[in-house]
Design a protein around this motif. Structure first.
Motif, PDB file in Angstrom:
ATOM      1  N   ASP A  35       0.977  -1.107   0.117  1.00 50.39           N
ATOM      2  CA  ASP A  35       0.123  -0.020   0.090  1.00 50.39           C
ATOM      3  C   ASP A  35       0.491   1.117   0.248  1.00 50.39           C
ATOM      4  O   ASP A  35       0.958   1.948   1.270  1.00 50.39           O
ATOM      5  N   GLU A  36       1.340   1.871  -1.057  1.00 44.94           N
ATOM      6  CA  GLU A  36       2.053   2.755  -1.297  1.00 44.94           C
ATOM      7  C   GLU A  36       1.839   3.550  -0.815  1.00 44.94           C
ATOM      8  O   GLU A  36       0.839   4.179  -0.717  1.00 44.94           O
ATOM      9  N   GLY A  37       2.679   4.766   0.611  1.00 42.38           N
ATOM     10  CA  GLY A  37       2.980   5.347   1.255  1.00 42.38           C
ATOM     11  C   GLY A  37       2.056   5.062   2.612  1.00 42.38           C
ATOM     12  O   GLY A  37       1.811   6.462   2.840  1.00 42.38           O
ATOM     13  N   ARG A  38       1.679   4.583   2.653  1.00 45.81           N
ATOM     14  CA  ARG A  38       0.879   3.445   3.651  1.00 45.81           C
ATOM     15  C   ARG A  38       1.143   2.671   4.683  1.00 45.81           C
ATOM     16  O   ARG A  38       0.653   1.877   4.213  1.00 45.81           O
ATOM     17  N   PRO A  39       1.784   2.597   4.806  1.00 50.26           N
ATOM     18  CA  PRO A  39       3.102   1.627   5.921  1.00 50.26           C
ATOM     19  C   PRO A  39       1.927   1.120   7.031  1.00 50.26           C
ATOM     20  O   PRO A  39       1.138   2.314   7.473  1.00 50.26           O
ATOM     21  N   HIS A  40       1.766   0.044   7.016  1.00 55.80           N
ATOM     22  CA  HIS A  40       0.653   0.112   8.186  1.00 55.80           C
ATOM     23  C   HIS A  40       1.489  -0.681   9.746  1.00 55.80           C
ATOM     24  O   HIS A  40       0.762  -0.503  10.721  1.00 55.80           O
ATOM     25  N   ILE A  41       3.035  -0.543   9.466  1.00 58.59           N
ATOM     26  CA  ILE A  41       3.342  -0.326  11.662  1.00 58.59           C
ATOM     27  C   ILE A  41       4.551   1.098  10.493  1.00 58.59           C
ATOM     28  O   ILE A  41       5.422   1.068   9.670  1.00 58.59           O
ATOM     29  N   LYS A  42       4.409   0.963  11.724  1.00 57.52           N
ATOM     30  CA  LYS A  42       5.955   2.025  12.070  1.00 57.52           C
ATOM     31  C   LYS A  42       6.667   2.255  13.714  1.00 57.52           C
ATOM     32  O   LYS A  42       5.885   2.352  14.555  1.00 57.52           O
ATOM     33  N   ILE A  43       7.806   2.501  13.365  1.00 54.84           N
ATOM     34  CA  ILE A  43       8.626   3.162  14.520  1.00 54.84           C
ATOM     35  C   ILE A  43       8.475   4.813  14.914  1.00 54.84           C
ATOM     36  O   ILE A  43       8.339   5.298  14.753  1.00 54.84           O
ATOM     37  N   CYS A  66       1.745 -10.807  11.751  1.00 55.97           N
ATOM     38  CA  CYS A  66       2.060 -11.485  13.560  1.00 55.97           C
ATOM     39  C   CYS A  66       1.227 -11.007  14.645  1.00 55.97           C
ATOM     40  O   CYS A  66       0.897 -11.423  15.556  1.00 55.97           O
ATOM     41  N   GLY A  67       2.233 -10.086  14.563  1.00 52.69           N
ATOM     42  CA  GLY A  67       2.276  -8.966  15.807  1.00 52.69           C
ATOM     43  C   GLY A  67       3.609  -9.283  16.091  1.00 52.69           C
ATOM     44  O   GLY A  67       3.001  -8.777  17.472  1.00 52.69           O
ATOM     45  N   THR A  68       4.602  -9.758  16.266  1.00 52.14           N
ATOM     46  CA  THR A  68       5.577 -10.518  16.870  1.00 52.14           C
ATOM     47  C   THR A  68       5.804  -9.111  17.727  1.00 52.14           C
ATOM     48  O   THR A  68       6.133  -8.813  18.638  1.00 52.14           O
ATOM     49  N   CYS A  69       6.043  -7.844  16.234  1.00 58.31           N
ATOM     50  CA  CYS A  69       7.274  -6.945  17.358  1.00 58.31           C
ATOM     51  C   CYS A  69       6.227  -6.234  17.817  1.00 58.31           C
ATOM     52  O   CYS A  69       7.055  -5.522  18.979  1.00 58.31           O
ATOM     53  N   GLN A  70       4.606  -6.201  18.356  1.00 54.62           N
ATOM     54  CA  GLN A  70       4.318  -4.851  19.432  1.00 54.62           C
ATOM     55  C   GLN A  70       4.818  -5.612  20.238  1.00 54.62           C
ATOM     56  O   GLN A  70       4.582  -5.412  21.264  1.00 54.62           O
ATOM     57  N   ILE A  71       4.352  -7.219  20.637  1.00 57.64           N
ATOM     58  CA  ILE A  71       4.353  -8.410  22.071  1.00 57.64           C
ATOM     59  C   ILE A  71       6.412  -7.857  22.100  1.00 57.64           C
ATOM     60  O   ILE A  71       6.412  -7.412  23.166  1.00 57.64           O
ATOM     61  N   HIS A 119       8.741  -0.313  25.744  1.00 60.99           N
ATOM     62  CA  HIS A 119       8.903   0.588  25.388  1.00 60.99           C
ATOM     63  C   HIS A 119       7.694   1.101  24.585  1.00 60.99           C
ATOM     64  O   HIS A 119       7.322   2.331  24.001  1.00 60.99           O
ATOM     65  N   LYS A 120       6.930   0.764  23.889  1.00 58.80           N
ATOM     66  CA  LYS A 120       5.638   0.669  23.389  1.00 58.80           C
ATOM     67  C   LYS A 120       5.861   1.462  22.085  1.00 58.80           C
ATOM     68  O   LYS A 120       5.360   2.809  21.847  1.00 58.80           O
ATOM     69  N   ASN A 121       6.758   1.210  21.396  1.00 56.79           N
ATOM     70  CA  ASN A 121       7.088   2.160  20.258  1.00 56.79           C
ATOM     71  C   ASN A 121       6.880   2.050  18.653  1.00 56.79           C
ATOM     72  O   ASN A 121       7.544   2.345  17.620  1.00 56.79           O
ATOM     73  N   ILE A 122       5.856   0.529  18.741  1.00 56.78           N
ATOM     74  CA  ILE A 122       5.781   0.245  17.911  1.00 56.78           C
ATOM     75  C   ILE A 122       4.691   1.073  17.286  1.00 56.78           C
ATOM     76  O   ILE A 122       3.271   0.451  18.278  1.00 56.78           O
ATOM     77  N   GLN A 123       3.536   1.267  16.111  1.00 60.29           N
ATOM     78  CA  GLN A 123       2.300   1.574  15.491  1.00 60.29           C
ATOM     79  C   GLN A 123       1.908   0.714  14.672  1.00 60.29           C
ATOM     80  O   GLN A 123       2.884   1.269  13.944  1.00 60.29           O
ATOM     81  N   TRP A 124       0.813  -0.158  14.924  1.00 58.98           N
ATOM     82  CA  TRP A 124       0.595  -1.382  14.726  1.00 58.98           C
ATOM     83  C   TRP A 124      -0.573  -1.264  14.314  1.00 58.98           C
ATOM     84  O   TRP A 124      -1.491  -1.306  14.956  1.00 58.98           O
ATOM     85  N   GLU A 125      -1.476  -1.283  12.805  1.00 55.10           N
ATOM     86  CA  GLU A 125      -2.265  -1.957  11.935  1.00 55.10           C
ATOM     87  C   GLU A 125      -2.478  -3.271  11.238  1.00 55.10           C
ATOM     88  O   GLU A 125      -1.338  -2.419   9.944  1.00 55.10           O
ATOM     89  N   TYR A 126      -3.806  -3.311  11.384  1.00 55.99           N
ATOM     90  CA  TYR A 126      -4.021  -3.947  10.037  1.00 55.99           C
ATOM     91  C   TYR A 126      -3.620  -3.244   7.993  1.00 55.99           C
ATOM     92  O   TYR A 126      -4.569  -2.237   8.541  1.00 55.99           O
TER      93      TYR A 126
END
Length: 94
Positions: free
Chosen positions: A16-24, A65-70, A75-82
């Protein structure tokens, strides 16, 4: 014996160009992380350390998979969504 990279290659990923579902959220926070576990435990290898030991993120190929969130719970430094519908991982087998 089949390597994990060969298995991951079987999957397809629609970017999804320009719209990543995960961000630091804050790159500075990553410098506080001692072991940078995300660079080792992400099954798709989306997180990597560069030559200056900074964490980089490439979302193409993410297995969602959401592993990065866990891993980053402290630090709760990952913004993750589908990803939006029709984008993201497209499993070939399953």
């Amino acid at each position: 014996m089949i390597q994990i990279e060969e298995k991951l290659y079987q999957n397809r990923y629609r970017v999804d160009e320009g719209r990543p579902h995960i961000k630091i959220k804050n790159r500075e926070t990553c410098t506080l992380c001692y072991d940078k576990s995300c660079t080792v435990l992400c099954p798709a290898g989306c997180y990597r350390k560069n030559e200056t030991e900074e964490v980089t993120l490439i979302t193409d190929g993410c297995l969602e998979c959401g592993t990065c969130q866990i891993i980053c719970m402290e630090h709760k430094n990952i913004q993750w969504e589908y990803p939006r519908g029709g984008f993201g991982i497209l499993y070939k087998f399953g």
